[in-house]
Design a protein around this motif. Structure first.
Motif, mmCIF file in Angstrom:
data_model
loop_
_atom_site.group_PDB
_atom_site.id
_atom_site.type_symbol
_atom_site.label_atom_id
_atom_site.label_comp_id
_atom_site.label_asym_id
_atom_site.label_seq_id
_atom_site.Cartn_x
_atom_site.Cartn_y
_atom_site.Cartn_z
ATOM 1 N N GLY A 48 0.811 -1.215 0.000
ATOM 2 C CA GLY A 48 0.000 0.000 0.000
ATOM 3 C C GLY A 48 0.841 1.259 0.000
ATOM 4 N N VAL A 49 1.933 1.252 0.754
ATOM 5 C CA VAL A 49 2.820 2.421 0.789
ATOM 6 C C VAL A 49 3.453 2.654 -0.576
ATOM 7 C CG1 VAL A 49 4.997 3.278 1.741
ATOM 8 C CG2 VAL A 49 3.270 2.328 3.263
ATOM 9 N N VAL A 50 3.919 1.588 -1.214
ATOM 10 C CA VAL A 50 4.541 1.737 -2.531
ATOM 11 C C VAL A 50 3.502 2.195 -3.550
ATOM 12 C CG1 VAL A 50 5.648 0.492 -4.425
ATOM 13 C CG2 VAL A 50 6.409 0.138 -2.082
ATOM 14 N N MET A 51 2.303 1.646 -3.503
ATOM 15 C CA MET A 51 1.262 2.068 -4.436
ATOM 16 C C MET A 51 0.879 3.524 -4.211
ATOM 17 S SD MET A 51 -1.059 -1.398 -4.604
ATOM 18 C CE MET A 51 -2.481 -0.511 -5.137
ATOM 19 N N LEU A 52 0.826 3.954 -2.953
ATOM 20 C CA LEU A 52 0.517 5.350 -2.648
ATOM 21 C C LEU A 52 1.620 6.269 -3.167
ATOM 22 C CD1 LEU A 52 -1.368 7.352 -1.211
ATOM 23 C CD2 LEU A 52 -0.019 6.978 0.847
ATOM 24 N N LEU A 53 2.872 5.884 -2.982
ATOM 25 C CA LEU A 53 3.978 6.684 -3.512
ATOM 26 C C LEU A 53 3.921 6.782 -5.034
ATOM 27 C CD1 LEU A 53 6.976 5.481 -1.320
ATOM 28 C CD2 LEU A 53 5.965 7.763 -1.374
ATOM 29 N N MET A 54 3.623 5.672 -5.683
ATOM 30 C CA MET A 54 3.523 5.684 -7.146
ATOM 31 C C MET A 54 2.382 6.586 -7.604
ATOM 32 S SD MET A 54 4.052 1.758 -8.228
ATOM 33 C CE MET A 54 5.647 1.142 -8.689
ATOM 34 N N ASP A 55 1.270 6.521 -6.895
ATOM 35 C CA ASP A 55 0.116 7.330 -7.269
ATOM 36 C C ASP A 55 0.381 8.813 -7.032
ATOM 37 O OD1 ASP A 55 -2.537 7.360 -8.311
ATOM 38 O OD2 ASP A 55 -3.237 7.897 -6.318
ATOM 39 N N LEU A 56 1.007 9.153 -5.927
ATOM 40 C CA LEU A 56 1.305 10.552 -5.638
ATOM 41 C C LEU A 56 2.409 11.098 -6.534
ATOM 42 C CD1 LEU A 56 1.096 10.528 -1.748
ATOM 43 C CD2 LEU A 56 -0.543 11.505 -3.355
ATOM 44 N N ASP A 57 3.225 10.208 -7.099
ATOM 45 C CA ASP A 57 4.285 10.627 -8.003
ATOM 46 C C ASP A 57 3.728 11.091 -9.345
ATOM 47 O OD1 ASP A 57 7.003 10.997 -8.705
ATOM 48 O OD2 ASP A 57 7.042 9.053 -9.714
ATOM 49 N N ARG A 58 2.513 10.701 -9.653
ATOM 50 C CA ARG A 58 1.851 11.087 -10.907
ATOM 51 C C ARG A 58 0.549 11.805 -10.550
ATOM 52 N NH1 ARG A 58 4.342 6.291 -11.310
ATOM 53 N NH2 ARG A 58 5.651 5.938 -13.109
ATOM 54 N N PRO A 59 0.604 13.117 -10.266
ATOM 55 C CA PRO A 59 -0.560 13.825 -9.735
ATOM 56 C C PRO A 59 -1.741 13.936 -10.692
ATOM 57 C CG PRO A 59 1.238 15.355 -10.142
ATOM 58 C CD PRO A 59 1.777 13.979 -10.366
ATOM 59 N N ALA A 60 -1.527 13.827 -11.991
ATOM 60 C CA ALA A 60 -2.634 13.961 -12.942
ATOM 61 C C ALA A 60 -3.255 12.616 -13.297
ATOM 62 C CB ALA A 60 -2.146 14.660 -14.208
ATOM 63 N N GLU A 61 -2.720 11.530 -12.782
ATOM 64 C CA GLU A 61 -3.196 10.194 -13.102
ATOM 65 C C GLU A 61 -3.509 9.440 -11.822
ATOM 66 O OE1 GLU A 61 0.041 8.324 -15.075
ATOM 67 O OE2 GLU A 61 0.234 9.868 -16.584
ATOM 68 N N GLY A 62 -4.093 8.295 -11.943
ATOM 69 C CA GLY A 62 -4.246 7.394 -10.816
ATOM 70 C C GLY A 62 -5.440 7.658 -9.935
ATOM 71 N N LEU A 63 -5.370 7.131 -8.730
ATOM 72 C CA LEU A 63 -6.482 7.193 -7.788
ATOM 73 C C LEU A 63 -6.668 8.590 -7.224
ATOM 74 C CD1 LEU A 63 -8.599 5.524 -6.260
ATOM 75 C CD2 LEU A 63 -6.875 5.084 -4.523
#
Length: 80
Positions: A48-63
């Motif tokens: 979950g931490v890695v997925m959250l970091l990946m998602d926050l790394d791409r602010p215009a995409e993802g959850l």
């Protein structure tokens, strides 16, 4: 300018997770006990931490989508 997380930082994060799981496996091997629930919980948390970091790394995409309107408004106020 790219404000994304660099590849060496991702490598360090993955190495830390690899070491954490290695230490957990080593401890389970030494103690002879295998606590499946603890391993599952730690796996879910670290994933979950890695997925959250990946998602926050791409602010215009993802959850989590982050609006850039505040920055656009600030830029408009700064122009003479």
């Amino acid at each position: 300018i790219s404000l994304r997380i660099s590849t060496p930082i991702w490598a360090i994060i993955y190495c830390m997770i690899f070491i954490a799981f290695g230490m957990m496996g080593y401890q389970n091997g030494l103690s002879g006990e295998h606590n499946f629930v603890a391993v599952l919980i730690l796996t879910i948390i670290l994933s979950g931490v890695v997925m959250l970091l990946m998602d926050l790394d791409r602010p215009a995409e993802g959850l989590f989508n982050v609006s850039h309107q505040a920055m656009i408004d600030l830029l408009a106020q700064m122009k003479p």
